[in-house]
Enzyme design. Sequence first.
Site, PDB file in Angstrom:
ATOM      1  N   ASP A   1     -36.142  36.196  -5.417  1.00 63.18           N
ATOM      2  CA  ASP A   1     -35.926  35.009  -6.227  1.00 63.18           C
ATOM      3  C   ASP A   1     -36.957  33.971  -5.803  1.00 63.18           C
ATOM      4  OD1 ASP A   1     -34.365  33.184  -7.919  1.00 63.18           O
ATOM      5  OD2 ASP A   1     -32.680  34.502  -7.444  1.00 63.18           O
TER       6      ASP A   1
ATOM      7  N   GLU B   1     -36.382  32.600 -15.471  1.00 61.21           N
ATOM      8  CA  GLU B   1     -35.114  32.066 -15.960  1.00 61.21           C
ATOM      9  C   GLU B   1     -35.469  30.815 -16.756  1.00 61.21           C
ATOM     10  OE1 GLU B   1     -30.823  30.337 -14.485  1.00 61.21           O
ATOM     11  OE2 GLU B   1     -32.699  29.664 -13.602  1.00 61.21           O
TER      12      GLU B   1
ATOM     13  N   HIS C   1     -25.116  35.665 -11.556  1.00 62.62           N
ATOM     14  CA  HIS C   1     -24.289  34.927 -10.592  1.00 62.62           C
ATOM     15  C   HIS C   1     -23.861  33.548 -11.084  1.00 62.62           C
ATOM     16  CE1 HIS C   1     -28.325  33.476 -10.254  1.00 62.62           C
ATOM     17  NE2 HIS C   1     -27.905  32.443  -9.537  1.00 62.62           N
ATOM     18  N   ASP C   2     -24.323  33.141 -12.267  1.00 63.21           N
ATOM     19  CA  ASP C   2     -23.943  31.835 -12.803  1.00 63.21           C
ATOM     20  C   ASP C   2     -22.963  31.958 -13.971  1.00 63.21           C
ATOM     21  OD1 ASP C   2     -25.754  30.476 -11.122  1.00 63.21           O
ATOM     22  OD2 ASP C   2     -27.364  30.580 -12.609  1.00 63.21           O
TER      23      ASP C   2
HETATM   24  O1  ISL Z   1     -25.061  27.690 -14.521  1.00 60.35           O
HETATM   25  C1  ISL Z   1     -25.638  26.839 -15.123  1.00 60.35           C
HETATM   26  C2  ISL Z   1     -25.074  25.641 -15.656  1.00 60.35           C
HETATM   27  O2  ISL Z   1     -23.749  25.761 -15.778  1.00 60.35           O
HETATM   28  C3  ISL Z   1     -27.023  26.928 -15.437  1.00 60.35           C
HETATM   29  O3  ISL Z   1     -27.430  25.817 -16.142  1.00 60.35           O
HETATM   30  C4  ISL Z   1     -27.842  27.050 -14.175  1.00 60.35           C
HETATM   31  O4  ISL Z   1     -27.666  25.943 -13.371  1.00 60.35           O
HETATM   32  C5  ISL Z   1     -29.257  27.138 -14.589  1.00 60.35           C
HETATM   33  O5  ISL Z   1     -29.344  28.295 -15.322  1.00 60.35           O
HETATM   34  C6  ISL Z   1     -30.168  27.216 -13.412  1.00 60.35           C
HETATM   35  O6  ISL Z   1     -29.755  28.213 -12.540  1.00 60.35           O
HETATM   36  C7  ISL Z   1     -30.544  28.543 -11.455  1.00 60.35           C
HETATM   37  O7  ISL Z   1     -30.966  27.422 -10.705  1.00 60.35           O
HETATM   38  C8  ISL Z   1     -29.966  26.672 -10.047  1.00 60.35           C
HETATM   39  C9  ISL Z   1     -28.986  27.550  -9.265  1.00 60.35           C
HETATM   40  O8  ISL Z   1     -27.876  26.794  -8.901  1.00 60.35           O
HETATM   41  C10 ISL Z   1     -28.527  28.740 -10.064  1.00 60.35           C
HETATM   42  O9  ISL Z   1     -27.704  29.574  -9.297  1.00 60.35           O
HETATM   43  C11 ISL Z   1     -29.764  29.446 -10.528  1.00 60.35           C
HETATM   44  O10 ISL Z   1     -29.480  30.655 -11.192  1.00 60.35           O
HETATM   45  C12 ISL Z   1     -30.666  25.726  -9.138  1.00 60.35           C
HETATM   46  O11 ISL Z   1     -31.569  26.421  -8.316  1.00 60.35           O
END
Ligand code: ISL
Length: 541
Positions: free
Chosen positions: A97, A250, A319-320
């Site tokens: 990542d 992403e 994971h989100d």
């Molecule tokens: O889960 C989200 C909002 O509810 C998404 O907007 C998420 O925050 C966004 O996709 C960004 O995610 C990534 O960056 C974040 C981290 O917390 C997430 O786990 C990661 O996947 C900040 O680094």
Amino acid sequence: MEKWWQQQVVYQIYPRSFQDSNGDGMGDIPGITSRLDYLQALGVGVVWLSPVYASPGDDNGYDISDYCAIDPQFGTMEDMDTLLQEAKARNIRIVMDLVVNHTSTSHEWFQKSRRRIPPYTDYYIWQPGKNGKKPNNWTGFFGEDCWVYDEIRGEYYLHLFAKSQADLNYHDANVIEEVKSVMRFWLDKGVSGFRCDVINVLYKDSLASSRKRLILTGREHYLTLPGTHAILHELRRDVLSGYDCFTVGETCFVTPKEGRDLCEPERGELDMIFNFEHMETDQYFVKWFHRKFSPRRLGEALARWQTALTWSAVYLENHDQPRSVSRFGDDGRFHDESAKMLCTLLLSLRGTPYIYQGQELGMTNFDYTSMDQLDDVESKNIDRLLKRLGFPAAVRWRKMRHSSRDNARTPMQWTDAPNAGFTTPDAAPWLGVNANHARINAQAQMADERSVWHYYKEMLAFRAASPVLRKGDFTLLAATDALFAFSRSYAGERMIVLCSFCKEAQTVPYRGEICIDSYAKSTFDGVLQPYEAVILKEGEA
Ligand code: ISL
């Protein structure tokens, strides 16, 4: 020419929840190494590791304090080297990542920047504030405003995510050079690419206040701007092009046109992107305002992106996001059927499929009953915000159950033992194990040929052997609230994929020879059972 990353299926590991090897309740790198045989048996060729770098862990590793060190809770750099070696021995590549929109405020760069120590002085986005107030009216991703006043520097710093995730300043030419050296460090170690965290927000073109919006006020000043394209291009030219690797970005809030600009091959930026449109079909504006799930909207969004890009990443979980079987399927009566149907769907689409750990078992959303069982910084911030806005506790909790990121983060369910084999039976896992591990676990499913796990394994093998599924064009046949149907064609061959989203049997106007059927049938008579998925060779009624 098909690239290796277009042939493989990627498996995402969220390290803290995958496998604990030392009984401290936290997953770790030796734990991952000990499960490589499992991944090989499943048939995945690439693993994407969510962050294992040194980090205070405020956002579970997405707040990095040293990009070239392993956090002690996950192990050591030797453990990482062993993982790379052992994965290679099993033909599994590792992708890391890359989180370079922000660093942790504990990062040495930030510590020096706040003290104006060169060359770090401008590594972050510092502003003096306006008449004693915050520099602008922007709001961030985690439901708070985006500025923190730093006493040491006497200025505010910008954070689009948590308070301890300070945004880097790409107007300082040193920053991109730092990123390049981090990338080279890992590529030289043998990793095969990067999943690039929120990569379309790197470049901020101005810090002006902007029109107030329900979410992300200020976003027109950083979403997918020419400055970000330039950064991606430079990283490709100076680093990535020298290695046999790929990148997946992403990218939130992108249109198909912006998606194309980020990853069409001739642009020389990313190799593929994760778009979010299909993940937003069960919400109004933001995930905290849940909208009844509509298979039609999901199907239409998937189809739009299937044809918009030359190549894409395809996924239903990460994971989100909540678990797909709980969200798009039926995690009760039709648990296995709907988990298998979603497997067929995912692995029949055009693009590189990503499986999130536990998806291959049909792991479900958490079974917690109260807010104290949650850990996620975003969930806690939003709960606080909703409370301030007057939402009653029961409503807030319903929102958490639907949308909290911790739904995906419960420990991997390996066995039916206490703590599910994730950690030792007497340890305290960092996040509670779902009680349904008694029923949903890898050991039981590997021993049962009709399980979701076996179906994943079969679909992975089928896809690997099928040029039509790997390379074929996509055509939408039907996206209704009962059925998602599409065809894939390649070199004169055509397959029809039928996915039922219905709790009753339905008759569909397609016929053909069965290649795969999630109900293990040998003939297809035009009747799809509840949540059944079928792949047919040629033929329409
Ligand atoms: O889960 C989200 C909002 O509810 C998404 O907007 C998420 O925050 C966004 O996709 C960004 O995610 C990534 O960056 C974040 C981290 O917390 C997430 O786990 C990661 O996947 C900040 O680094």
